[in-house]
Motif scaffolding. Structure first.
Motif, PDB file in Angstrom:
ATOM      1  N   HIS A 188      60.577  74.216  56.802  1.00 11.55           N
ATOM      2  CA  HIS A 188      59.780  74.063  58.017  1.00 11.55           C
ATOM      3  C   HIS A 188      60.182  72.784  58.737  1.00 11.55           C
ATOM      4  CE1 HIS A 188      57.023  77.236  56.670  1.00 11.55           C
ATOM      5  NE2 HIS A 188      57.103  76.675  55.482  1.00 11.55           N
ATOM      6  N   ASP A 218      53.799  79.957  52.606  1.00 14.16           N
ATOM      7  CA  ASP A 218      55.055  80.407  52.008  1.00 14.16           C
ATOM      8  C   ASP A 218      54.842  81.263  50.762  1.00 14.16           C
ATOM      9  OD1 ASP A 218      56.385  78.942  53.972  1.00 14.16           O
ATOM     10  OD2 ASP A 218      56.394  77.134  52.734  1.00 14.16           O
ATOM     11  N   LEU A 260      55.241  71.606  61.358  1.00 13.10           N
ATOM     12  CA  LEU A 260      53.984  72.103  60.803  1.00 13.10           C
ATOM     13  C   LEU A 260      52.849  71.727  61.760  1.00 13.10           C
ATOM     14  CD1 LEU A 260      54.445  71.138  57.047  1.00 13.10           C
ATOM     15  CD2 LEU A 260      54.503  73.447  58.002  1.00 13.10           C
TER      16      LEU A 260
END
Length: 348
Positions: A272, A236, A275
């Protein structure tokens, strides 16, 4: 500035991957002070100790050897000089202090224009070498192993403070996004670092190996003092920087997400939902609060079995629910396999 570890030959040099300046080393680690280790307390791993000793050996000259890891200290400095640009230099300062010096100087020289600084400290990676001033600061810690680690960590902490002080001096705090994070969980046996209450350590797919400190600052934009509880990723960083920098056009495919709307409360939900991890035969996936882990070998899963954990109730991953919730396990394995099918084959 600092540890590169993306390849040591010309094709992989930072200059050929978008950077205009480089000061640091190209491989996995580096001694903070070279032999004869002046100004530091040094503790090195050895497969065997002098005079048949076991455990820990302290020489009359102050050098400490330990066999607790069962092997020798890696040859960090072999064909791995400190370099400025593409040329080796002789560095006389303790490495953490040298990297800080270079980072502060970089900000001072470039504070009249946009810049990107990637500062990768070697600390608190081995080899264990604590500077004298910081060893005195922690003289109350009886275990010398732990004391050296504390000295190295405190030294880095002060160094980060020096970098932040230069940002303030340059008047850039409200125009700069700062990220601070670790690359993995602590290697507890090697360094005495603790990941509690998380299970596992560096190199594992349990939370103790994957979950790391991650801090952001953008004074005047991101509210200070908050804790953001939802999962984020180092992916990110690029997405956040690209979305909030003038004149930057991100490529069409960006792995991460812009975190600013989430940490400022403008966007709800989670950055998210899922992951994915894969490292050789070690695999993991988190979907919501549920997580699967398979701790295989270095190159293949072997006979290892998938494990299932509910992180909302079992952050320490103590209760494997694979047998009691086989439907959820199957669903998450299918998610992992689908994502894995989209990945390139590993190059190593």
């Amino acid at each position: 500035i600092g540890k590169w570890h993306q390849g040591g030959t010309a094709d992989y040099h930072p200059f050929r991957h978008g950077f205009d300046e480089f000061f640091g080393f190209l491989h996995e680690g580096h001694y903070f002070v070279p032999p004869p280790y002046n100004g530091v307390t040094t503790m090195l791993r050895r497969k065997s100790l002098p005079h048949g000793y076991t455990g820990r050996w302290v020489g009359e000259k102050g050098l400490i050897y330990t066999d607790h890891m069962g092997g020798n200290e890696p040859d960090y400095d072999a064909d791995n000089p400190i370099t400025r640009g593409g040329q080796p230099v002789v560095e006389t300062e303790y490495l953490t202090d040298a990297l800080t010096r270079e980072a502060v100087d970089f900000i001072d020289r470039h504070d009249d224009k946009p810049f990107f600084l990637y500062l990768a400290y070697n600390a608190v990676h081995s080899p264990l070498q604590g500077a004298d001033a910081y060893m005195k600061k922690f003289v109350h810690i009886e275990d010398i192993h732990r004391r050296i680690f504390a000295a190295m960590l405190s030294n880095m902490d002060d160094s980060v403070g020096s970098v932040m002080a230069q940002l303030r001096k340059s008047g850039l705090e409200e125009n700069t996004i700062v990220f601070f994070l670790s690359d993995n969980g602590g290697p507890t046996r090697e360094l005495t670092s603790s990941n509690l209450p998380l299970r596992g350590s560096k190199g594992q797919m349990y939370e103790g190996g994957l979950r790391v400190p991650f801090m952001m600052q953008w004074k005047g934009t991101i509210p200070a003092g908050q804790t953001y509880e939802k999962p984020v990723s180092s992916f990110d960083i690029y997405a956040t920087a690209a979305a909030n920098s003038e004149g930057v056009i991100a490529p069409e495919l960006v792995e991460g997400v812009d975190l600013v709307p989430f940490v400022t409360g403008k966007k709800k939900g989670v950055p998210h939902e899922t992951l994915f991890w894969r490292q050789g035969g070690k695999c993991g996936l988190r979907h919501g609060d549920w997580k699967i882990v398979r701790m295989g070998g270095r190159k293949s899963p072997g006979k290892s079995q998938w494990e299932l954990y509910n992180l909302s109730e079992d952050l320490s991953e103590e209760t494997n629910l694979a047998q009691s919730d086989p439907e959820r396990l199957t669903e998450l394995i299918e998610r992992w396999e689908k994502m894995n099918s989209e990945m390139a084959e590993p190059l190593f």
